[in-house]
Design a protein around this motif. Structure first.
Motif, mmCIF file in Angstrom:
data_model
loop_
_atom_site.group_PDB
_atom_site.id
_atom_site.type_symbol
_atom_site.label_atom_id
_atom_site.label_comp_id
_atom_site.label_asym_id
_atom_site.label_seq_id
_atom_site.Cartn_x
_atom_site.Cartn_y
_atom_site.Cartn_z
ATOM 1 N N PRO A 24 18.082 -19.073 34.466
ATOM 2 C CA PRO A 24 17.270 -18.134 35.247
ATOM 3 C C PRO A 24 16.393 -17.279 34.333
ATOM 4 C CG PRO A 24 19.528 -17.384 35.103
ATOM 5 C CD PRO A 24 19.510 -18.768 34.530
ATOM 6 N N VAL A 25 15.171 -17.028 34.767
ATOM 7 C CA VAL A 25 14.214 -16.264 33.954
ATOM 8 C C VAL A 25 13.775 -15.028 34.721
ATOM 9 C CG1 VAL A 25 11.983 -16.299 32.771
ATOM 10 C CG2 VAL A 25 13.396 -18.376 32.837
ATOM 11 N N SER A 72 2.754 -11.668 37.341
ATOM 12 C CA SER A 72 3.913 -11.766 38.239
ATOM 13 C C SER A 72 3.733 -12.927 39.201
ATOM 14 C CB SER A 72 4.102 -10.460 39.019
ATOM 15 O OG SER A 72 4.499 -9.419 38.165
ATOM 16 N N LYS A 73 2.519 -13.110 39.702
ATOM 17 C CA LYS A 73 2.234 -14.228 40.597
ATOM 18 C C LYS A 73 2.446 -15.562 39.874
ATOM 19 C CE LYS A 73 -1.448 -16.254 43.432
ATOM 20 N NZ LYS A 73 -1.362 -17.570 42.771
ATOM 21 N N ARG A 74 1.941 -15.665 38.649
ATOM 22 C CA ARG A 74 2.099 -16.905 37.890
ATOM 23 C C ARG A 74 3.569 -17.168 37.561
ATOM 24 N NH1 ARG A 74 -3.187 -17.161 33.783
ATOM 25 N NH2 ARG A 74 -4.723 -16.460 35.328
ATOM 26 N N ARG A 103 6.250 -20.321 38.986
ATOM 27 C CA ARG A 103 7.085 -21.151 38.121
ATOM 28 C C ARG A 103 8.573 -20.994 38.435
ATOM 29 N NH1 ARG A 103 2.349 -20.225 36.070
ATOM 30 N NH2 ARG A 103 1.432 -21.538 34.434
ATOM 31 N N GLY A 104 8.877 -20.269 39.514
ATOM 32 C CA GLY A 104 10.261 -20.101 39.940
ATOM 33 C C GLY A 104 11.000 -18.969 39.260
ATOM 34 N N PHE A 105 10.280 -18.079 38.573
ATOM 35 C CA PHE A 105 10.917 -16.975 37.860
ATOM 36 C C PHE A 105 11.081 -15.767 38.776
ATOM 37 C CE2 PHE A 105 8.505 -18.508 33.819
ATOM 38 C CZ PHE A 105 9.281 -19.663 33.799
ATOM 39 N N ASP A 106 12.052 -14.928 38.472
ATOM 40 C CA ASP A 106 12.139 -13.608 39.074
ATOM 41 C C ASP A 106 11.203 -12.672 38.309
ATOM 42 O OD1 ASP A 106 14.108 -14.333 40.941
ATOM 43 O OD2 ASP A 106 15.704 -14.025 39.467
ATOM 44 N N THR A 107 10.789 -11.584 38.950
ATOM 45 C CA THR A 107 9.861 -10.663 38.296
ATOM 46 C C THR A 107 10.313 -9.217 38.488
ATOM 47 O OG1 THR A 107 8.400 -10.487 40.242
ATOM 48 C CG2 THR A 107 7.906 -12.221 38.638
#
Length: 403
Positions: free
Chosen positions: A319-320, A353-355, A359-363
């Motif tokens: 997880p990122v 944050s959108k990008r 990519r499936g990351f949390d922000t």
């Protein structure tokens, strides 16, 4: 007759002694059962439930401060080394909004998505006041609870820039070492003059103590293995972690394209520590060294995550969390306002944050959290902001799925 009465009284007195002894024995047995070392270890969920009960008790017994909010009766930092010397209490950075009866005005965030939205979109009631998330509350974990959170992972890896992410990782170390005086630093490297000069907030604000623009020659802890042999508080080597069972560390990235040596460092960490099906959470931050250029920062994001994917293709196990940049303070140099002023930073936060989400990351965006906070040079922030951000990351880690 008198003799019989005396005998009866003696038996009665003896019976009372037996009854009292029986009661004492029962109480001792009950306490021994409840507090026996053989009691099974409690789960992370049970510990958090107990923490909530304890927090509620603190709220109910709290006093109202000058700002109208209640001050929690127990300071989370009260047993931290340097708390009095550094003049910092957790209530200065964490003070949930309460009703007049002492209960929480808003519930705790009930999902990871709501937690991150609340932390990103909150605000302060006055300059340098405690930061309040939007809509729901986050938690302030004790060091012992943080240990249980970390136990759910193979490793935790911070990847970012010396002048942004290093301060946050330094505060992460301070929380786990219960040390506000020099918990971010390899204090055993410092002579006595440096130890005095680099204490408290100076470990974050003085370039001779913590991170520098190049990342070379600083005294920040790089990873948890560096203080495996640290001794008890007050000795030359300084305080160990409350727990040191799970590797955590920081990899500095300050160029695009990403240096081969940096990619090899990520390789080595993943190969060495990712041994089970437990996740390896990644906290990723980028932008300052690249002038907050959207496309170059995105290329760094992709290069780093591609290297991690080569070791762990399952996104559930890597997880990122993408960290947005901090706001620009009023001391930001005029020559940097165009590229690093708040207008540029705000747009960078939204776009990256959108990008990251694509990519499936949390922000987690830090713009709101730092907009009304004091920056000593217009770019960097001290212990208050760094400790708050580190605790927000622990809240995210508490919501990451794990075996």
């Amino acid at each position: 007759m008198a003799k019989q009465g005396a005998t009866f009284s003696a038996f009665a007195a003896q019976g009372s002694v037996y009854r009292i002894s029986a009661v004492v024995l029962f109480v001792w047995a009950l306490l021994h059962f409840l507090f026996s070392p053989s009691t099974p270890n409690i789960s992370n969920e049970e510990a958090q439930a107990a923490s909530r009960v304890a927090l509620q008790h603190k709220i109910e017994t709290a006093q109202v401060g000058e700002d109208g909010f209640k001050i929690l009766a127990k300071d989370y930092f009260e047993d931290f080394y340097g708390a009095q010397e550094c003049k910092i209490s957790s209530t200065r950075v964490y003070n949930p909004m309460l009703k007049s009866d002492g209960s929480l005005m808003r519930p705790y965030c009930d999902s990871k998505a709501k937690l991150l939205d609340a932390l990103s979109g909150g605000g302060r009631v006055g300059f340098n006041a405690p930061y309040h998330p939007r809509d729901c509350e986050y938690r302030w974990f004790s060091a012992e609870e943080a240990c249980m959170i970390l136990d759910r992972f193979d490793a935790v890896l911070f990847i970012g820039e010396p002048r942004m992410t290093a301060n946050i990782y330094g505060a992460f170390n301070s929380l786990l070492r219960k040390n506000l005086a020099w918990g971010a630093l390899k204090n055993w490297e410092l002579n006595e003059q440096q130890r005095q000069r680099c204490r408290c907030d100076a470990q974050y604000t003085n370039p001779q103590c913590g991170g520098t623009s190049t990342g070379s020659g600083d005294h920040f802890i790089v990873d948890s293995t560096e203080i495996l042999d640290a001794k008890e508080e007050g000795t030359k080597t300084g305080a160990p972690y409350v727990c040191n069972r799970v590797f955590h560390g920081i990899v500095n990235v300050n160029s695009e394209p990403v240096a081969q040596s940096t990619l090899e460092e990520i390789d080595e960490i993943m190969t060495t520590y990712h041994k089970t099906a437990k996740p390896v959470p990644i906290i990723l931050q980028q932008g300052l060294s690249l002038g907050f250029n959207w496309d170059r920062s995105t290329k760094v994001m992709d290069a780093v995550t591609k290297q991690i994917e080569s070791h762990e293709p399952n996104p559930v196990h890597r997880p990122v969390l993408w960290l947005g940049p901090q706001a620009a303070g009023h001391l930001k140099p005029p020559g940097a306002i165009i590229e690093q002023g708040n207008n540029a930073l705000h747009h960078f936060s939204i776009e990256l944050s959108k990008r990251a989400r694509d990519r499936g990351f949390d922000t987690l965006n830090l713009y709101n959290m730092t907009l009304q906070a004091d920056s000593f040079d217009g770019t960097m922030y001290g212990g208050d902001v760094s400790l708050t951000t580190a605790m927000m990351i622990l809240n995210w880690l508490s919501r990451v799925e794990s075996l």
